[in-house]
Design a protein around this motif. Structure first.
Motif, short mmCIF file in Angstrom:
data_model
loop_
_atom_site.label_atom_id
_atom_site.label_comp_id
_atom_site.label_asym_id
_atom_site.label_seq_id
_atom_site.Cartn_x
_atom_site.Cartn_y
_atom_site.Cartn_z
N LYS A 206 0.57 -1.69 -0.10
CA LYS A 206 0.12 -0.24 -0.26
C LYS A 206 0.99 1.77 -0.21
O LYS A 206 0.71 1.96 -0.74
N ASP A 209 3.15 1.51 -3.07
CA ASP A 209 1.77 2.10 -4.54
C ASP A 209 2.00 3.54 -4.26
O ASP A 209 2.07 4.49 -5.37
N GLU A 210 1.59 4.17 -2.96
CA GLU A 210 1.33 5.86 -3.14
C GLU A 210 2.48 6.14 -3.07
O GLU A 210 1.72 7.19 -3.47
N GLU A 213 2.80 6.66 -7.14
CA GLU A 213 1.35 6.92 -7.88
C GLU A 213 1.43 7.92 -8.84
O GLU A 213 1.23 7.15 -9.87
#
Ligand SMILES: N[C@@H](CCC(=O)N[C@@H](CS)C(=O)NCC(=O)O)C(=O)O
Length: 243
Positions: A206, A209-210, A213
């Motif tokens: 998480k 990926d954040e 982005e």
């Protein structure tokens, strides 16, 4: 609280950000938008005369250079940060430092070059990238990725051995720059791919990926720069870099 001046489209900013977040180091996120040219603002100029991100401010102490910032954070928070991030063991730490010294002029330089050729060149220079230029840039990057696999990862799970360290973060964020443009360097490299998956898992998918982005939308980056004057500023640099 320590302040980190960052823009997550920048690879060294992502390594600093991921480390602070994953290791539980408290900080205040100060956005310096590169696409808006905020690195040139008077306000940021007072923090860092280098006019580049990342920069760190801890009280009145200002530090630039991602690798120096990573080491500072690990050493300052040595009592709370897990040892594996920047191992106290002499030879493990030396292995981490070895990678971080090597990468500046290899994976970082070549990954950035491929990134700029694939995203910005056309808009800045007004013509397509000559094929031989692109092929040569990708080939140089390939050579360094081979070195990363064969010399630095070898048959270990991570660069320093069994556990993840800041060297793995520095490596992955640079590799994600060309990946963000659609060049899937993992496809034909199972070993590199398995290492990257381990790094993502250790950081937390998480969080990873954040942080990525923005760069995963790298192909729409040039449009955001149109009519901002930034492309004009880049032109002489491109001419120098790619002539
Ligand atoms: N060696 C430095 C590199 C810093 C750097 O080049 N930052 C870029 C973003 S990746 C930047 O701020 N560029 C702004 C500019 O050149 O105007 C580090 O590792 O921190």
């Amino acid at each position: 609280m320590m302040e980190l001046y960052l823009d997550l489209i920048s690879q060294p900013c992502r390594s600093v950000y991921l480390f602070a977040k994953a290791a539980g180091i408290p900080f205040e996120f100060k956005l310096i938008s590169l696409t808006a040219g905020q690195q040139h603002s008077e306000e940021f100029g007072k923090v860092s005369m280098m006019k580049k991100v990342p920069a760190m401010k801890d009280g009145s102490f200002v530090l630039t250079e991602s690798v120096a910032i990573l080491k500072y954070m690990a050493q300052k928070h040595v009592s709370t940060v897990a040892d594996h991030w920047y191992p106290a063991d002499l030879q493990k730490r030396a292995r981490v430092n070895e990678y971080m010294s090597w990468q500046h002029t290899s994976i970082r330089a070549q990954g950035s070059k491929v990134f700029l050729l694939r995203t910005m060149y056309r808009l800045v220079m007004g013509c397509d990238v000559p094929k031989e230029k692109m092929d040569a840039a990708v080939e140089e990057l390939n050579q360094s990725l081979k070195m990363l696999e064969e010399k630095f990862i070898e048959n270990k799970p991570f660069i320093a051995g069994d556990k993840i360290s800041v060297a793995d973060l520095v490596a992955i964020v640079e590799i994600m720059q060309p990946v963000g443009t659609g060049l899937n360097v993992f496809e034909s490299r199972p070993k590199l791919n398995a290492w990257a998956e381990r790094v993502k898992k250790e950081v937390g998918v998480k969080l990873f990926d954040e942080a990525h982005e923005g760069i995963m939308k790298a192909n729409s980056l040039p449009q955001t720069l149109e009519n901002t004057g930034v492309l004009e500023v880049m032109k002489p640099h491109f001419k120098k870099m790619f002539s």
